[in-house]
Design a protein around this motif. Structure first.
Motif, PDB file in Angstrom:
ATOM      1  N   PHE A  61      43.040  51.280  36.823  1.00 29.14           N
ATOM      2  CA  PHE A  61      43.290  50.292  37.870  1.00 29.14           C
ATOM      3  C   PHE A  61      41.968  49.696  38.360  1.00 29.14           C
ATOM      4  CE2 PHE A  61      44.039  49.518  42.524  1.00 29.14           C
ATOM      5  CZ  PHE A  61      44.869  48.421  42.387  1.00 29.14           C
ATOM      6  N   ALA A  62      40.961  50.530  38.590  1.00 25.73           N
ATOM      7  CA  ALA A  62      39.656  50.054  39.051  1.00 25.73           C
ATOM      8  C   ALA A  62      38.994  49.155  38.009  1.00 25.73           C
ATOM      9  CB  ALA A  62      38.744  51.234  39.394  1.00 25.73           C
ATOM     10  N   GLU A  63      39.097  49.515  36.738  1.00 28.97           N
ATOM     11  CA  GLU A  63      38.511  48.681  35.671  1.00 28.97           C
ATOM     12  C   GLU A  63      39.155  47.299  35.645  1.00 28.97           C
ATOM     13  OE1 GLU A  63      35.907  48.798  33.637  1.00 28.97           O
ATOM     14  OE2 GLU A  63      35.338  50.727  34.478  1.00 28.97           O
ATOM     15  N   LEU A  64      40.477  47.267  35.803  1.00 28.57           N
ATOM     16  CA  LEU A  64      41.145  45.967  35.808  1.00 28.57           C
ATOM     17  C   LEU A  64      40.768  45.163  37.048  1.00 28.57           C
ATOM     18  CD1 LEU A  64      44.682  46.681  34.351  1.00 28.57           C
ATOM     19  CD2 LEU A  64      42.696  45.681  33.239  1.00 28.57           C
ATOM     20  N   MET A  65      40.615  45.828  38.190  1.00 30.86           N
ATOM     21  CA  MET A  65      40.166  45.108  39.387  1.00 30.86           C
ATOM     22  C   MET A  65      38.768  44.520  39.166  1.00 30.86           C
ATOM     23  SD  MET A  65      41.487  46.962  42.859  1.00 30.86           S
ATOM     24  CE  MET A  65      40.577  48.481  42.630  1.00 30.86           C
ATOM     25  N   LEU A  66      37.876  45.299  38.568  1.00 29.38           N
ATOM     26  CA  LEU A  66      36.528  44.817  38.303  1.00 29.38           C
ATOM     27  C   LEU A  66      36.573  43.605  37.379  1.00 29.38           C
ATOM     28  CD1 LEU A  66      33.460  45.044  38.560  1.00 29.38           C
ATOM     29  CD2 LEU A  66      33.510  46.724  36.691  1.00 29.38           C
ATOM     30  N   SER A  67      37.347  43.695  36.323  1.00 29.79           N
ATOM     31  CA  SER A  67      37.482  42.585  35.385  1.00 29.79           C
ATOM     32  C   SER A  67      37.998  41.332  36.094  1.00 29.79           C
ATOM     33  CB  SER A  67      38.419  42.986  34.246  1.00 29.79           C
ATOM     34  OG  SER A  67      38.643  41.905  33.383  1.00 29.79           O
ATOM     35  N   TRP A  68      39.012  41.508  36.939  1.00 29.07           N
ATOM     36  CA  TRP A  68      39.592  40.391  37.682  1.00 29.07           C
ATOM     37  C   TRP A  68      38.533  39.764  38.602  1.00 29.07           C
ATOM     38  CZ3 TRP A  68      45.013  38.997  38.404  1.00 29.07           C
ATOM     39  CH2 TRP A  68      45.219  38.068  39.416  1.00 29.07           C
ATOM     40  N   GLU A  69      37.774  40.608  39.312  1.00 26.76           N
ATOM     41  CA  GLU A  69      36.766  40.086  40.242  1.00 26.76           C
ATOM     42  C   GLU A  69      35.668  39.323  39.495  1.00 26.76           C
ATOM     43  OE1 GLU A  69      37.438  39.817  43.187  1.00 26.76           O
ATOM     44  OE2 GLU A  69      38.715  41.496  43.726  1.00 26.76           O
ATOM     45  N   LEU A  70      35.268  39.810  38.321  1.00 31.42           N
ATOM     46  CA  LEU A  70      34.257  39.101  37.537  1.00 31.42           C
ATOM     47  C   LEU A  70      34.794  37.757  37.069  1.00 31.42           C
ATOM     48  CD1 LEU A  70      32.766  42.030  35.429  1.00 31.42           C
ATOM     49  CD2 LEU A  70      31.876  41.035  37.551  1.00 31.42           C
ATOM     50  N   ARG A  71      36.057  37.728  36.667  1.00 30.35           N
ATOM     51  CA  ARG A  71      36.682  36.478  36.248  1.00 30.35           C
ATOM     52  C   ARG A  71      36.771  35.511  37.422  1.00 30.35           C
ATOM     53  NH1 ARG A  71      41.285  33.782  36.217  1.00 30.35           N
ATOM     54  NH2 ARG A  71      41.936  32.638  34.369  1.00 30.35           N
ATOM     55  N   SER A  72      37.184  35.991  38.589  1.00 28.15           N
ATOM     56  CA  SER A  72      37.283  35.142  39.777  1.00 28.15           C
ATOM     57  C   SER A  72      35.916  34.570  40.153  1.00 28.15           C
ATOM     58  CB  SER A  72      37.849  35.931  40.964  1.00 28.15           C
ATOM     59  OG  SER A  72      39.190  36.266  40.737  1.00 28.15           O
ATOM     60  N   TYR A  73      34.898  35.384  40.035  1.00 23.78           N
ATOM     61  CA  TYR A  73      33.536  34.940  40.352  1.00 23.78           C
ATOM     62  C   TYR A  73      33.139  33.792  39.418  1.00 23.78           C
ATOM     63  CZ  TYR A  73      28.643  35.448  41.802  1.00 23.78           C
ATOM     64  OH  TYR A  73      27.384  35.249  42.322  1.00 23.78           O
ATOM     65  N   GLY A  74      33.390  33.974  38.134  1.00 25.28           N
ATOM     66  CA  GLY A  74      33.062  32.923  37.161  1.00 25.28           C
ATOM     67  C   GLY A  74      33.855  31.655  37.391  1.00 25.28           C
ATOM     68  N   ALA A  75      35.130  31.796  37.700  1.00 24.68           N
ATOM     69  CA  ALA A  75      35.985  30.629  37.936  1.00 24.68           C
ATOM     70  C   ALA A  75      35.558  29.859  39.182  1.00 24.68           C
ATOM     71  CB  ALA A  75      37.439  31.064  38.050  1.00 24.68           C
ATOM     72  N   ALA A  76      34.984  30.555  40.155  1.00 24.02           N
ATOM     73  CA  ALA A  76      34.563  29.900  41.391  1.00 24.02           C
ATOM     74  C   ALA A  76      33.465  28.864  41.141  1.00 24.02           C
ATOM     75  CB  ALA A  76      34.100  30.943  42.405  1.00 24.02           C
ATOM     76  N   ALA A  77      32.710  29.028  40.069  1.00 25.38           N
ATOM     77  CA  ALA A  77      31.636  28.081  39.754  1.00 25.38           C
ATOM     78  C   ALA A  77      32.185  26.679  39.514  1.00 25.38           C
ATOM     79  CB  ALA A  77      30.850  28.560  38.536  1.00 25.38           C
ATOM     80  N   GLU A  78      33.443  26.595  39.136  1.00 29.12           N
ATOM     81  CA  GLU A  78      34.077  25.298  38.869  1.00 29.12           C
ATOM     82  C   GLU A  78      34.570  24.629  40.147  1.00 29.12           C
ATOM     83  OE1 GLU A  78      37.122  25.935  35.943  1.00 29.12           O
ATOM     84  OE2 GLU A  78      35.787  27.180  34.729  1.00 29.12           O
ATOM     85  N   GLN A  79      34.537  25.343  41.265  1.00 31.00           N
ATOM     86  CA  GLN A  79      35.019  24.813  42.544  1.00 31.00           C
ATOM     87  C   GLN A  79      33.869  24.165  43.315  1.00 31.00           C
ATOM     88  OE1 GLN A  79      38.302  25.021  43.263  1.00 31.00           O
ATOM     89  NE2 GLN A  79      38.630  26.144  41.371  1.00 31.00           N
ATOM     90  N   GLU A  80      34.217  23.190  44.125  1.00 29.50           N
ATOM     91  CA  GLU A  80      33.237  22.534  44.994  1.00 29.50           C
ATOM     92  C   GLU A  80      33.171  23.267  46.325  1.00 29.50           C
ATOM     93  OE1 GLU A  80      31.345  19.752  44.353  1.00 29.50           O
ATOM     94  OE2 GLU A  80      32.083  19.775  42.283  1.00 29.50           O
TER      95      GLU A  80
END
Length: 182
Positions: A61-80
């Motif tokens: 569960f923790a590994e999947l949360m970490l993966s999700w948070e890293l993905r969210s961080y990367g996706a945020a770069a596309e936001q203004e």
């Protein structure tokens, strides 16, 4: 440690303290947001009867949360502009500590590399709005322990915690924005 990304602002705290409601209010005001990992993972893995549930396999569960948070961080770069996160990478470290699992080196590295605004908004337990549901099985006492573990993880990662006072959703949203100078 890398430089903080001042556009990325975290709301954290124990379950049932109003984080997701505030994230929704910030989105309504036109801000970009990133959803909470834990609830979505639980919903998805309940639906498929998978193992990555906190009551089945906390490490997975923790590994999947970490993966999700890293993905969210990367996706945020596309936001203004400012992006508000419903939890962040250090939440995973706090969760692992809370459940008595060792924090792996790669999770520590993630917390060092993926930096957010120095000010992290923390929402302490609020008994009047706390409710359990199919994904939130923790008791109010466990919610308090979670909040304490997260506060410790963020402090150790070098963030300054600002407690969001109780109030209406609008008051709490205004408090966050005022503290950011937005």
């Amino acid at each position: 440690m890398h430089e903080n990304n001042n556009r990325y602002v975290i709301l954290t705290g124990g379950p049932g303290a109003g984080k997701t409601t505030l994230i929704a209010a910030l989105k309504q005001r036109g801000y970009a947001t990133a959803p909470e990992a834990g609830r979505a993972i639980i919903q998805n893995y309940q639906a498929i009867e998978g193992p990555a549930l906190p009551w089945r396999d906390r490490g997975l569960f923790a590994e999947l949360m970490l993966s999700w948070e890293l993905r969210s961080y990367g996706a945020a770069a596309e936001q203004e502009g400012t992006v508000f996160f419903d939890r962040g990478v250090p939440d995973v470290l706090g969760y692992l500590d809370l459940v008595g699992l060792p924090v792996p080196e790669h999770a520590k590295r993630a917390a060092e590399l993926y930096r957010y605004h120095r000010t992290v908004f923390i929402l302490p337990p609020w008994p009047e709005i706390f409710a359990q549901d199919a994904q939130r099985k923790q008791t109010l006492e466990e919610a308090g322990q979670t909040c304490d573990a997260l506060a410790k993880a963020y402090a150790q990662a070098g963030y300054a915690l600002t407690e969001v006072p109780r109030g209406t959703v609008a008051q709490r949203t205004d408090f966050i924005l005022a503290n950011l100078g937005a």
